[in-house]
Write a protein that holds these residues in place. Structure first.
Motif, PDB file in Angstrom:
ATOM      1  N   ASP A 239       0.855  -1.183   0.000  1.00 43.80           N
ATOM      2  CA  ASP A 239       0.000   0.000   0.000  1.00 43.80           C
ATOM      3  C   ASP A 239       0.893   1.234   0.000  1.00 43.80           C
ATOM      4  O   ASP A 239       1.696   1.412   0.913  1.00 43.80           O
ATOM      5  CB  ASP A 239      -0.885  -0.002   1.246  1.00 43.80           C
ATOM      6  N   CYS A 241       0.301   4.131   0.758  1.00 41.08           N
ATOM      7  CA  CYS A 241       0.080   4.972   1.930  1.00 41.08           C
ATOM      8  C   CYS A 241       0.391   4.226   3.224  1.00 41.08           C
ATOM      9  O   CYS A 241       0.469   4.836   4.286  1.00 41.08           O
ATOM     10  CB  CYS A 241      -1.365   5.477   1.960  1.00 41.08           C
ATOM     11  N   GLY A 245      -1.857   5.174   6.725  1.00 43.49           N
ATOM     12  CA  GLY A 245      -1.375   6.266   5.882  1.00 43.49           C
ATOM     13  C   GLY A 245       0.056   6.671   6.123  1.00 43.49           C
ATOM     14  O   GLY A 245       0.449   7.770   5.733  1.00 43.49           O
ATOM     15  N   CYS A 246       0.869   5.799   6.775  1.00 36.64           N
ATOM     16  CA  CYS A 246       2.218   6.240   7.144  1.00 36.64           C
ATOM     17  C   CYS A 246       3.322   5.464   6.433  1.00 36.64           C
ATOM     18  O   CYS A 246       4.366   5.178   7.013  1.00 36.64           O
ATOM     19  CB  CYS A 246       2.413   6.189   8.655  1.00 36.64           C
ATOM     20  N   GLN A 247       3.107   5.107   5.170  1.00 35.41           N
ATOM     21  CA  GLN A 247       4.200   4.525   4.383  1.00 35.41           C
ATOM     22  C   GLN A 247       5.240   5.620   4.142  1.00 35.41           C
ATOM     23  O   GLN A 247       4.946   6.673   3.588  1.00 35.41           O
ATOM     24  CB  GLN A 247       3.677   4.009   3.048  1.00 35.41           C
ATOM     25  N   PRO A 329       6.831  11.013   3.711  1.00 35.15           N
ATOM     26  CA  PRO A 329       5.705  10.243   3.167  1.00 35.15           C
ATOM     27  C   PRO A 329       5.911   9.899   1.700  1.00 35.15           C
ATOM     28  O   PRO A 329       6.464  10.691   0.937  1.00 35.15           O
ATOM     29  CB  PRO A 329       4.507  11.188   3.353  1.00 35.15           C
ATOM     30  N   ALA A 331       3.214   8.867  -0.359  1.00 32.72           N
ATOM     31  CA  ALA A 331       2.044   9.313  -1.111  1.00 32.72           C
ATOM     32  C   ALA A 331       0.937   9.685  -0.132  1.00 32.72           C
ATOM     33  O   ALA A 331       1.056   9.474   1.080  1.00 32.72           O
ATOM     34  CB  ALA A 331       1.574   8.216  -2.067  1.00 32.72           C
ATOM     35  N   PHE A 332      -0.135  10.248  -0.671  1.00 33.83           N
ATOM     36  CA  PHE A 332      -1.308  10.520   0.156  1.00 33.83           C
ATOM     37  C   PHE A 332      -2.542  10.437  -0.731  1.00 33.83           C
ATOM     38  O   PHE A 332      -2.456  10.498  -1.968  1.00 33.83           O
ATOM     39  CB  PHE A 332      -1.227  11.900   0.818  1.00 33.83           C
ATOM     40  N   LYS A 333      -3.704  10.283  -0.093  1.00 36.37           N
ATOM     41  CA  LYS A 333      -4.976  10.275  -0.805  1.00 36.37           C
ATOM     42  C   LYS A 333      -5.733  11.548  -0.471  1.00 36.37           C
ATOM     43  O   LYS A 333      -5.816  11.951   0.690  1.00 36.37           O
ATOM     44  CB  LYS A 333      -5.801   9.048  -0.414  1.00 36.37           C
ATOM     45  N   LEU A 339      -5.089   8.919  -5.397  1.00 29.73           N
ATOM     46  CA  LEU A 339      -3.751   8.727  -4.868  1.00 29.73           C
ATOM     47  C   LEU A 339      -2.752   9.661  -5.562  1.00 29.73           C
ATOM     48  O   LEU A 339      -2.744   9.777  -6.791  1.00 29.73           O
ATOM     49  CB  LEU A 339      -3.319   7.276  -5.062  1.00 29.73           C
ATOM     50  N   TYR A 341       1.430  10.582  -5.578  1.00 29.64           N
ATOM     51  CA  TYR A 341       2.794  10.319  -5.105  1.00 29.64           C
ATOM     52  C   TYR A 341       3.555  11.643  -4.954  1.00 29.64           C
ATOM     53  O   TYR A 341       3.382  12.569  -5.751  1.00 29.64           O
ATOM     54  CB  TYR A 341       3.549   9.426  -6.093  1.00 29.64           C
TER      55      TYR A 341
END
Length: 450
Positions: A239, A241, A245-247, A329, A331-333, A339, A341
């Motif tokens: 995933d 993110c 959400g903390c990738q 980070p 990426a984020f949504k 999505l 990057y």
């Protein structure tokens, strides 16, 4: 003479190749929009200041804007110093063997002649020409059939390329000012009226000589400090993110110094900027980004963020400093679930001379300090992301003040009847490259780096 000139630097069989937009060379604080100033505002596509150095069989391709202080600029060498009492020691003798540079113009390939003006009228219009000074003209995208063998289409640019022999014997360009009224034409007379062999004559100003402080060899196109950037992507099936959400990704900043004769600062400030592309295709730079700790704790950081590096980030006497930025980070949504990057770029903001506790601290931009800067993005052998920021000084003043004392030493040695043999020093460009395997999104600053 071998002994007297034994301190001469020799640069031979070297090549410098720029990027598609051309590399720029700025001296004396010059910028894309302003001339440089001062006695050290040298700027040249291959060498800024040549102090009696020997240059042979070098090739310089894809240089664009060369700008410095008035009178200290040239397309190949900015300023050449030669102090000799011997008539056979000439500037042409030390730079006129096999050195080639290239001028590129967005014109029809039929304009194959580059003509140096012999006389001009009161309006600056050429009235007579010395002759054709190009060694060959062809389209640089590989479609040309004429021109120098093996040189066409290195970067596949759809530009007409004029190969120029720097200070060659019997050439018509003996100094930079000889380019001032040069034209490109489809006829050797440089005419813009009438016909030659039933073909309408066409001639246009070459405009390689803009002023005594500025030469333009390509299209005078501004190049940003950072091209491309670093866009981390997770492994397949992960995933982007991450959990909650903390990738994240870690970025190693690697600072490389090629100082030459310049004074290295005590510290530097780098800025790291994160951008993303929205659903309209626009590049957005958010005011903050959400970074995460190892335990996935969120923390907003300013964007761009400033990172300070110093000699403490390297081993003693090291020419490389390193530090790591963690928790960036991937990426984020957005609110619609789309999505995005992040792409990270790094720029050197300023050089700092003196410690924070000093009463006087001096801040300079890289160009003010005499450095050119390039940024390379890639991965190291362990797959970690690295941004390599290289500060390079111009080629050092070649040759130099050692001539006089070497001459005196020669007299003493000859008086003693001793024969000494000294070899010329040879300077070759240092090997350069990215921090590891270059990524397809990597970029390099379009300044001339040696």
């Amino acid at each position: 003479m071998t002994l007297i000139k034994a301190n001469r630097t020799e640069v031979s069989k070297s090549s410098v190749q720029g990027i598609a937009d051309g590399y720029d060379v700025f001296g004396g604080g010059a910028t894309q929009g302003a001339d440089g100033s001062g006695k050290t505002g040298y700027a040249g596509g291959f060498v800024a200041l040549n102090d009696e150095g020997l240059f042979e069989n070098n090739d310089m391709t894809y240089a664009d804007t060369i700008r410095g202080a008035s009178g200290l600029v040239g397309p190949f060498s900015g300023t050449t110093l030669l102090n000799s009492e011997y008539s056979f020691n000439t500037v042409r003798g030390i730079e006129g063997t096999g050195n080639t540079y290239h001028i590129y113009r967005d014109v029809d390939p039929s304009l194959s002649h580059a003509l140096a003006a012999k006389t001009v009228d009161q309006n600056g219009k050429p009235t007579e020409f010395k002759g054709d000074f190009t060694n060959g003209s062809h389209m640089d995208d590989g479609t040309g059939t004429s021109g120098s063998p093996g040189t066409s289409g290195k970067l596949k640019l759809h530009l007409n390329r004029y190969d120029v022999a720097h200070l060659a014997e019997n050439a018509f360009i003996e100094k930079y000012a000889d380019l001032q009224y040069a034209v490109i034409a489809n006829n050797l007379g440089g005419s813009n009226t009438g016909e030659t062999n039933d073909v309408k004559n066409v001639a246009k100003a070459m405009n390689a000589y803009v002023s005594a402080a500025k030469a333009v060899l390509m299209l005078d196109k501004a190049v940003t400090d950072n091209n491309g950037g670093l866009t981390p992507e997770p492994d397949d099936g992960q995933d982007p993110c991450g959990l909650n959400g903390c990738q994240t990704v870690d970025l190693t900043l690697q600072k490389v110094w090629i100082d030459g004769q310049l004074t290295r600062p005590d510290s530097i400030d780098l800025t790291i900027a994160a951008t993303y592309t929205n659903t309209k295709g626009e590049t957005i730079t958010p005011e903050t980004i959400t970074c995460y700790t190892g335990s996935c704790q969120a923390k907003d950081r300013d964007n761009p963020m400033t990172v300070t590096m110093s000699a403490a980030d390297g081993s003693p006497w090291s020419d490389t400093w390193r530090t790591k930025i963690t928790g960036l980070p991937v990426a984020f949504k957005d609110e619609t679930g789309a999505l995005h990057y992040y792409t990270y770029t790094v720029k050197e903001a300023q050089l700092i001379y003196g410690a924070a506790t000093d009463t006087q601290v001096e801040y300079k931009t890289p160009s003010e300090a005499g450095y050119s800067v390039s940024v390379d993005y890639g991965k190291d052998a362990d797959g970690r992301y690295v941004a390599k920021v290289t500060n390079s000084a111009p080629l050092p003043n070649t040759g130099g003040s050692g001539t006089q004392w070497i001459a005196m030493l020669a007299v003493i040695i000859l008086g003693l009847g001793t024969a000494w043999y000294l070899r010329d020093n040879r300077v070759k460009p240092a090997a350069t490259g990215g921090a590891g395997t270059a990524l397809p999104f990597g970029g390099r600053r379009g300044r001339h780096v040696r």
